[in-house]
Write a protein that holds these residues in place. Structure first.
Motif, short mmCIF file in Angstrom:
data_model
loop_
_atom_site.label_atom_id
_atom_site.label_comp_id
_atom_site.label_asym_id
_atom_site.label_seq_id
_atom_site.Cartn_x
_atom_site.Cartn_y
_atom_site.Cartn_z
N TRP A 73 0.84 -1.20 0.00
CA TRP A 73 0.00 0.00 0.00
C TRP A 73 0.87 1.25 0.00
O TRP A 73 2.06 1.19 0.31
N PRO A 74 0.27 2.42 -0.30
CA PRO A 74 1.01 3.67 -0.14
C PRO A 74 1.50 3.82 1.31
O PRO A 74 0.85 3.37 2.25
N ALA A 75 2.66 4.43 1.46
CA ALA A 75 3.35 4.48 2.76
C ALA A 75 2.49 5.07 3.88
O ALA A 75 2.48 4.55 5.00
N ASP A 76 1.73 6.16 3.61
CA ASP A 76 0.94 6.81 4.66
C ASP A 76 -0.15 5.87 5.18
O ASP A 76 -0.38 5.76 6.38
N LEU A 77 -0.85 5.21 4.25
CA LEU A 77 -1.91 4.29 4.65
C LEU A 77 -1.33 3.08 5.39
O LEU A 77 -1.87 2.63 6.41
N GLU A 78 -0.23 2.58 4.88
CA GLU A 78 0.41 1.41 5.49
C GLU A 78 0.88 1.73 6.91
O GLU A 78 0.72 0.93 7.83
N ALA A 88 -0.36 3.86 8.97
CA ALA A 88 -1.53 3.95 9.85
C ALA A 88 -2.05 2.57 10.22
O ALA A 88 -2.39 2.29 11.37
N VAL A 89 -2.09 1.67 9.24
CA VAL A 89 -2.62 0.32 9.47
C VAL A 89 -1.70 -0.47 10.39
O VAL A 89 -2.16 -1.14 11.33
N PHE A 90 -0.40 -0.41 10.16
CA PHE A 90 0.54 -1.22 10.95
C PHE A 90 0.79 -0.63 12.34
O PHE A 90 1.43 -1.27 13.18
N SER A 141 -8.31 3.38 13.62
CA SER A 141 -7.38 4.48 13.34
C SER A 141 -8.11 5.82 13.42
O SER A 141 -9.34 5.88 13.43
N ASP A 142 -7.32 6.88 13.43
CA ASP A 142 -7.89 8.20 13.21
C ASP A 142 -8.21 8.31 11.71
O ASP A 142 -7.96 7.39 10.95
N VAL A 143 -8.75 9.43 11.28
CA VAL A 143 -9.01 9.66 9.86
C VAL A 143 -7.66 9.81 9.16
O VAL A 143 -6.80 10.57 9.61
N VAL A 144 -7.47 9.05 8.09
CA VAL A 144 -6.19 9.04 7.36
C VAL A 144 -6.44 9.49 5.93
O VAL A 144 -7.34 8.98 5.25
N ARG A 145 -5.64 10.44 5.46
CA ARG A 145 -5.76 10.94 4.08
C ARG A 145 -5.06 9.96 3.15
O ARG A 145 -3.92 9.56 3.38
N GLY A 146 -5.74 9.55 2.07
CA GLY A 146 -5.15 8.66 1.08
C GLY A 146 -5.29 9.25 -0.30
O GLY A 146 -5.83 10.35 -0.47
N PRO A 147 -4.84 8.52 -1.31
CA PRO A 147 -4.89 9.04 -2.68
C PRO A 147 -6.30 9.35 -3.17
O PRO A 147 -6.49 10.26 -3.98
N ILE A 185 -10.95 5.42 7.37
CA ILE A 185 -10.94 5.03 8.78
C ILE A 185 -10.72 3.52 8.77
O ILE A 185 -11.47 2.79 8.11
N PHE A 186 -9.67 3.06 9.46
CA PHE A 186 -9.31 1.66 9.43
C PHE A 186 -9.63 0.96 10.74
O PHE A 186 -9.52 1.55 11.82
#
Length: 199
Positions: free
Chosen positions: A153-158, A160-162, A170-176, A181-182
């Protein structure tokens, strides 16, 4: 008295009898059935082989350094180690690539409202995902995405997930494509043989 014996030889030529003999296809088939075993060839295998002398082979191998062993371990780590992975669900709120600041703020505000609902009752995550998520591929399945491994996955999303523990949101995470919300349904840490164990 010595016993005397005599031998007489008489020749029978096949050509003299050939016209008197008649062999049908049925006769040939019958003879074949009665003599099958005599006609079979034994099984055999043609084998080429190479005999290795382990001691002689090892004697010709130079001493392997610790650095070489570590380099091999790192290059072949997947043979020894199963990477960490997370079974994850998400709620996605789409954001157009040309969204204005106002649109971005509205979608982010909605994402934060949904996050508060989820945090108030994590067990309702799947139902909330079905109602609120814009991801058509996973919304109907309660936001289920399955297993995620590092590098997929893209680094920012990954990241947050890991960072999540099992059952954590998770908190709200900005993705592409917008905001996510995970939920970590299950977390499996890296497992397998260490370098010392595999050495």
């Amino acid at each position: 008295l010595a016993e005397q014996r005599s031998v007489r030889v008489r020749q029978f030529k096949a050509d003299d009898f050939r016209d008197q003999v008649s062999v049908s296809d049925a006769d040939i088939a019958e003879w074949y059935e009665n003599n099958k075993e005599a006609l079979q060839l034994p099984q055999y295998v043609n084998i080429d082989y190479l005999l290795l002398n382990e001691q002689a082979a090892l004697a010709s191998v130079k001493e392997i350094s610790e650095a070489d062993l570590k380099a091999y371990y790192e290059q072949n780590k997947s043979r020894y180690v199963q990477p960490a992975r997370v079974n994850v669900s998400h709620i996605q709120l789409n954001l157009p690539s040309d969204a204005s600041d106002q649109q971005r703020d509205q979608v982010l505000a909605k994402a934060n409202e949904i996050l508060q609902k989820v945090k108030a009752d994590v067990s309702a995550f799947a139902d909330i995902a079905k109602q609120e998520s814009n991801d058509a591929g996973s919304a109907g399945n309660g936001g289920q995405l399955g297993w995620v491994t590092p590098g997929s996955w893209p680094a920012d999303l990954e990241a947050a997930v890991f960072a999540l523990q099992q059952g954590q949101v998770s908190d709200v995470v900005r993705g592409p494509n917008g905001y996510h919300i995970f939920l970590a349904n299950e977390v499996q840490p890296e497992r397998g043989e260490s370098f010392e164990e595999a050495k």
